[in-house]
Design a protein around this motif. Structure first.
Motif, PDB file in Angstrom:
ATOM      1  N   VAL A 147       0.685  -1.215   0.221  1.00  0.00           N
ATOM      2  CA  VAL A 147       0.064   0.137   0.062  1.00  0.00           C
ATOM      3  C   VAL A 147       1.035   1.213  -0.046  1.00  0.00           C
ATOM      4  O   VAL A 147       0.661   2.245  -0.592  1.00  0.00           O
ATOM      5  CB  VAL A 147      -0.963   0.099   1.039  1.00  0.00           C
ATOM      6  CG1 VAL A 147      -1.481   1.313   1.338  1.00  0.00           C
ATOM      7  CG2 VAL A 147      -1.946  -1.252   1.120  1.00  0.00           C
ATOM      8  N   GLY A 148       1.932   1.328   0.842  1.00  0.00           N
ATOM      9  CA  GLY A 148       2.879   2.529   0.864  1.00  0.00           C
ATOM     10  C   GLY A 148       3.540   2.624  -0.452  1.00  0.00           C
ATOM     11  O   GLY A 148       3.597   3.758  -0.936  1.00  0.00           O
ATOM     12  N   GLY A 153       4.452   5.851  -5.400  1.00  0.00           N
ATOM     13  CA  GLY A 153       4.654   5.740  -6.888  1.00  0.00           C
ATOM     14  C   GLY A 153       3.779   6.511  -7.523  1.00  0.00           C
ATOM     15  O   GLY A 153       4.162   7.276  -8.308  1.00  0.00           O
ATOM     16  N   ILE A 154       2.639   6.551  -7.100  1.00  0.00           N
ATOM     17  CA  ILE A 154       1.434   7.478  -7.802  1.00  0.00           C
ATOM     18  C   ILE A 154       1.798   8.757  -7.471  1.00  0.00           C
ATOM     19  O   ILE A 154       1.396   9.547  -8.638  1.00  0.00           O
ATOM     20  CB  ILE A 154       0.210   6.934  -7.214  1.00  0.00           C
ATOM     21  CG1 ILE A 154      -0.226   5.557  -7.539  1.00  0.00           C
ATOM     22  CG2 ILE A 154      -1.058   7.955  -7.648  1.00  0.00           C
ATOM     23  CD1 ILE A 154      -1.673   4.889  -6.798  1.00  0.00           C
ATOM     24  N   ALA A 155       2.113   9.201  -6.162  1.00  0.00           N
ATOM     25  CA  ALA A 155       2.342  10.706  -6.164  1.00  0.00           C
ATOM     26  C   ALA A 155       3.466  11.133  -6.950  1.00  0.00           C
ATOM     27  O   ALA A 155       3.766  12.097  -7.645  1.00  0.00           O
ATOM     28  CB  ALA A 155       2.795  10.716  -4.578  1.00  0.00           C
ATOM     29  N   LEU A 156       4.581  10.200  -7.173  1.00  0.00           N
ATOM     30  CA  LEU A 156       5.909  10.616  -7.859  1.00  0.00           C
ATOM     31  C   LEU A 156       5.394  10.511  -9.364  1.00  0.00           C
ATOM     32  O   LEU A 156       5.741  11.788 -10.106  1.00  0.00           O
ATOM     33  CB  LEU A 156       6.907   9.414  -7.918  1.00  0.00           C
ATOM     34  CG  LEU A 156       7.664   9.433  -6.301  1.00  0.00           C
ATOM     35  CD1 LEU A 156       8.684   8.509  -6.517  1.00  0.00           C
ATOM     36  CD2 LEU A 156       8.277  10.989  -6.288  1.00  0.00           C
ATOM     37  N   THR A 170      -3.047  14.291  -4.813  1.00  0.00           N
ATOM     38  CA  THR A 170      -3.119  12.981  -5.207  1.00  0.00           C
ATOM     39  C   THR A 170      -3.034  12.120  -3.804  1.00  0.00           C
ATOM     40  O   THR A 170      -3.848  11.391  -3.456  1.00  0.00           O
ATOM     41  CB  THR A 170      -2.217  12.486  -6.098  1.00  0.00           C
ATOM     42  OG1 THR A 170      -2.523  13.152  -7.324  1.00  0.00           O
ATOM     43  CG2 THR A 170      -2.135  11.023  -6.424  1.00  0.00           C
ATOM     44  N   ILE A 171      -2.041  12.515  -3.184  1.00  0.00           N
ATOM     45  CA  ILE A 171      -1.602  11.829  -1.708  1.00  0.00           C
ATOM     46  C   ILE A 171      -2.799  12.120  -0.921  1.00  0.00           C
ATOM     47  O   ILE A 171      -3.367  11.393  -0.253  1.00  0.00           O
ATOM     48  CB  ILE A 171      -0.201  12.361  -1.127  1.00  0.00           C
ATOM     49  CG1 ILE A 171       0.759  11.908  -2.112  1.00  0.00           C
ATOM     50  CG2 ILE A 171      -0.075  11.785   0.416  1.00  0.00           C
ATOM     51  CD1 ILE A 171       2.202  12.287  -1.636  1.00  0.00           C
ATOM     52  N   ILE A 205      -8.928  -0.178  -4.936  1.00  0.00           N
ATOM     53  CA  ILE A 205      -9.806   1.218  -4.677  1.00  0.00           C
ATOM     54  C   ILE A 205      -8.667   2.427  -5.185  1.00  0.00           C
ATOM     55  O   ILE A 205      -8.924   3.404  -5.685  1.00  0.00           O
ATOM     56  CB  ILE A 205     -10.054   1.545  -3.228  1.00  0.00           C
ATOM     57  CG1 ILE A 205     -11.116   0.535  -2.909  1.00  0.00           C
ATOM     58  CG2 ILE A 205     -10.342   2.742  -2.782  1.00  0.00           C
ATOM     59  CD1 ILE A 205     -11.424   0.356  -1.381  1.00  0.00           C
ATOM     60  N   ILE A 206      -7.415   2.210  -4.633  1.00  0.00           N
ATOM     61  CA  ILE A 206      -6.410   3.080  -4.988  1.00  0.00           C
ATOM     62  C   ILE A 206      -6.186   3.258  -6.638  1.00  0.00           C
ATOM     63  O   ILE A 206      -6.030   4.495  -7.101  1.00  0.00           O
ATOM     64  CB  ILE A 206      -4.921   2.961  -4.155  1.00  0.00           C
ATOM     65  CG1 ILE A 206      -5.033   2.756  -2.834  1.00  0.00           C
ATOM     66  CG2 ILE A 206      -3.856   3.547  -5.094  1.00  0.00           C
ATOM     67  CD1 ILE A 206      -3.587   2.247  -2.137  1.00  0.00           C
TER      68      ILE A 206
END
Length: 323
Positions: A147-148, A153-156, A170-171, A205-206
């Motif tokens: 999850v972390g 990765g999505i935020a970057l 996003t975060i 969900i993420i």
């Protein structure tokens, strides 16, 4: 044949005007979720706490307290007993036997099931699962790591693909979605266990939330270039309204499939499906009302005149000029 449209053409809803109310609601719900987890805790499944998980079927719905009393008489350790969707089926979680071998576990299960069959005529044993404490610790670590890393990765990606404000928003949106999901399972701990299926649901969900958000963010950046003199609030409202038909159609079709799974999928999939339904609703809300409006608070501005990447060099001042 006319196409089905859940959102009328030329919809012009004022989402940004409600951003303070949305931020307030988000803060209150997040604090409530944290409070629920702190006070009630989560009903961790055998995947994470270790032990033996039995499933027993009864001819008539029994009293959980009566079943717990009978199990306690056997001296096999403290039992955690729950009834899920079917009141005739009980989940009985027991500590692992001291010898911790398959033979001892089989004897434990047989001892409990035989005793319940005598005390509750018609009771039948269905199945059992077992997992050691060492494995459960590894599953917790890897689940949290998965999850972390997905959030990081999505935020970057958002920072590299867009601007830093998009990464921060996003975060915030993803953390909000996670808190809502965890708070829900703390509230409903008597009905749902947190197991690996829930971890899979959280990761899904993420994925859905970031997919919806990236579509909106991409439209916001495109309109920032197209309408350089437009106020940022108007740009965000325009962008969200332009992507709203896709967002609503996607959410509705996914929810239809999930409700079918909730009704017909049985209790094994019920926790996963409940988490997904909540995540779709909350993720859609956070994409529209939280993350997009947060860009204003973070100081995002439309691209200045003459910046590289302007389309056809035309400076536009409002949505009517681009339609």
């Amino acid at each position: 044949m006319r196409l089905l449209k859940l959102v009328p053409d030329n919809t012009n809803l004022q989402f940004v005007a409600l951003r303070k109310w949305a931020f307030g609601l988000t803060l209150v719900l997040s604090l409530l979720a944290i409070g629920l987890v702190a006070v009630r805790g989560l009903n961790m499944g055998v995947d994470f706490v270790g032990g033996v998980l039995m499933e027993e079927n009864f001819a008539t719905p029994p009293s959980i307290e009566a079943v717990r009393t009978e199990v306690d008489r056997l001296g096999v350790g403290e039992a955690s007993i729950q009834s899920f969707s079917n009141p005739r089926t009980l989940s009985i979680r027991l500590p692992l036997p001291e010898s911790n071998d398959e033979g001892a576990t089989n004897r434990l299960v047989k001892k409990v099931s035989d005793h319940l069959a005598v005390k509750f005529p018609g009771a039948t044993f269905s199945k059992y699962d077992t997992i050691t404490g060492k494995v459960s610790d590894e599953l917790i670590t890897r689940g949290l790591l998965a999850v972390g890393l997905s959030i990081l990765g999505i935020a970057l990606f958002a920072v590299v693909r867009f601007e830093w404000q998009f990464g921060v928003s996003t975060i915030v949106a993803i953390v909000h979605d996670l808190l809502m999901t965890i708070g829900f399972f703390a509230l409903m701990r008597d009905y749902f266990e947190v197991d690996l299926n829930i971890v899979a649901a959280v990761l899904t969900i993420i994925s859905y939330s970031i997919n919806d958000k990236i579509v909106i963010d991409d439209r916001i950046r495109e309109n920032m270039r197209r309408y350089r003199k437009m106020d940022m609030r108007e740009i965000i409202d325009l962008s969200v309204n332009e992507t709203l038909p896709r967002t609503v159609m996607t959410s509705v079709t996914i929810l239809l499939a999930l409700f079918a799974m909730l009704i017909l999928g049985g209790h094994v999939l019920r926790g996963f499906t409940a988490a997904m339904i909540l995540g779709i609703v909350v993720g859609t809300y956070s994409s529209i009302y939280v993350s997009s409006s947060l860009l204003i608070t973070l100081g995002l501005r439309a691209e200045p005149e003459g910046r590289k990447g302007d389309q056809d060099g035309a400076e536009r001042v409002g949505p009517k000029a681009g339609r």
